[in-house]
Design a protein around this motif. Structure first.
Motif, PDB file in Angstrom:
ATOM      1  N   GLN A  81      52.005 -55.556  63.607  1.00 43.02           N
ATOM      2  CA  GLN A  81      51.006 -55.905  64.624  1.00 43.02           C
ATOM      3  C   GLN A  81      51.473 -57.065  65.497  1.00 43.02           C
ATOM      4  O   GLN A  81      50.766 -58.028  65.692  1.00 43.02           O
ATOM      5  CB  GLN A  81      49.676 -56.260  63.941  1.00 43.02           C
ATOM      6  N   SER A  82      52.665 -56.959  66.044  1.00 40.97           N
ATOM      7  CA  SER A  82      53.197 -58.037  66.872  1.00 40.97           C
ATOM      8  C   SER A  82      53.779 -57.453  68.148  1.00 40.97           C
ATOM      9  O   SER A  82      54.589 -56.522  68.109  1.00 40.97           O
ATOM     10  CB  SER A  82      54.278 -58.790  66.095  1.00 40.97           C
ATOM     11  N   ALA A  85      57.526 -58.044  68.164  1.00 43.63           N
ATOM     12  CA  ALA A  85      58.208 -57.112  67.268  1.00 43.63           C
ATOM     13  C   ALA A  85      58.302 -55.727  67.904  1.00 43.63           C
ATOM     14  O   ALA A  85      59.329 -55.047  67.778  1.00 43.63           O
ATOM     15  CB  ALA A  85      57.482 -57.041  65.929  1.00 43.63           C
ATOM     16  N   ASP A  86      57.239 -55.329  68.619  1.00 44.64           N
ATOM     17  CA  ASP A  86      57.284 -54.042  69.322  1.00 44.64           C
ATOM     18  C   ASP A  86      58.369 -54.047  70.392  1.00 44.64           C
ATOM     19  O   ASP A  86      59.091 -53.058  70.571  1.00 44.64           O
ATOM     20  CB  ASP A  86      55.927 -53.717  69.949  1.00 44.64           C
ATOM     21  N   CYS A  87      58.500 -55.155  71.100  1.00 44.43           N
ATOM     22  CA  CYS A  87      59.550 -55.272  72.122  1.00 44.43           C
ATOM     23  C   CYS A  87      60.936 -55.169  71.486  1.00 44.43           C
ATOM     24  O   CYS A  87      61.819 -54.494  72.025  1.00 44.43           O
ATOM     25  CB  CYS A  87      59.416 -56.599  72.862  1.00 44.43           C
ATOM     26  N   ILE A  88      61.113 -55.829  70.367  1.00 38.10           N
ATOM     27  CA  ILE A  88      62.407 -55.789  69.674  1.00 38.10           C
ATOM     28  C   ILE A  88      62.701 -54.372  69.194  1.00 38.10           C
ATOM     29  O   ILE A  88      63.826 -53.880  69.329  1.00 38.10           O
ATOM     30  CB  ILE A  88      62.427 -56.800  68.510  1.00 38.10           C
ATOM     31  N   ARG A  89      61.687 -53.704  68.661  1.00 37.80           N
ATOM     32  CA  ARG A  89      61.873 -52.311  68.231  1.00 37.80           C
ATOM     33  C   ARG A  89      62.272 -51.416  69.405  1.00 37.80           C
ATOM     34  O   ARG A  89      63.159 -50.575  69.280  1.00 37.80           O
ATOM     35  CB  ARG A  89      60.594 -51.775  67.596  1.00 37.80           C
TER      36      ARG A  89
END
Length: 123
Positions: A81-82, A85-89
């Motif tokens: 839920q970050s 983190a979504d951007c990094i993924r």
């Protein structure tokens, strides 16, 4: 773990893959050619070199496999839920550009702000 550490793993994988290609080329270069012409030199050390190159290539491939597994484990450890983190993924798993990620998350984010946000994030 940080984005930079994941990228260092990617660089190491590329280096080891290039090393495997060099070893593969050396293996093919050593392989005797079949022709009607007589051999001009001794080939007594060729089996030793072939064995050495095969062993080196196998070791490098094992390292590549281990680094890839570690990389995937670290990416899986990213918080669910970050936004960061979504951007990094998106960057690491799907290969999105920073600009495309910035457009996707919106909010007047520039590609540089998204990149810096990802570089500063640790998990």
């Amino acid at each position: 773990m940080t984005y930079r550490e994941i990228k260092a793993m990617d660089r190491k994988i590329r280096e080891l893959s290039a090393y495997c290609e060099v070893l593969n080329a050396r293996l093919h270069d050593i392989t005797p050619k079949i022709s009607d012409m007589p051999s001009s030199g001794s080939s007594s050390d060729k089996p030793d070199r072939i064995g050495y190159y095969v062993a080196q290539k196998a070791a490098a491939e094992e390292k590549i496999k281990a680094i890839r597994e570690q990389r995937e484990k670290e990416i899986a450890r990213l918080p669910q839920q970050s936004c960061v983190a979504d951007c990094i993924r998106l960057r690491l798993k799907h290969g999105y550009s920073w600009n495309k990620i910035a457009m996707r998350i919106g909010g007047n984010n520039s590609s540089d702000s998204v990149r810096m946000m990802c570089l500063r994030f640790s998990w």
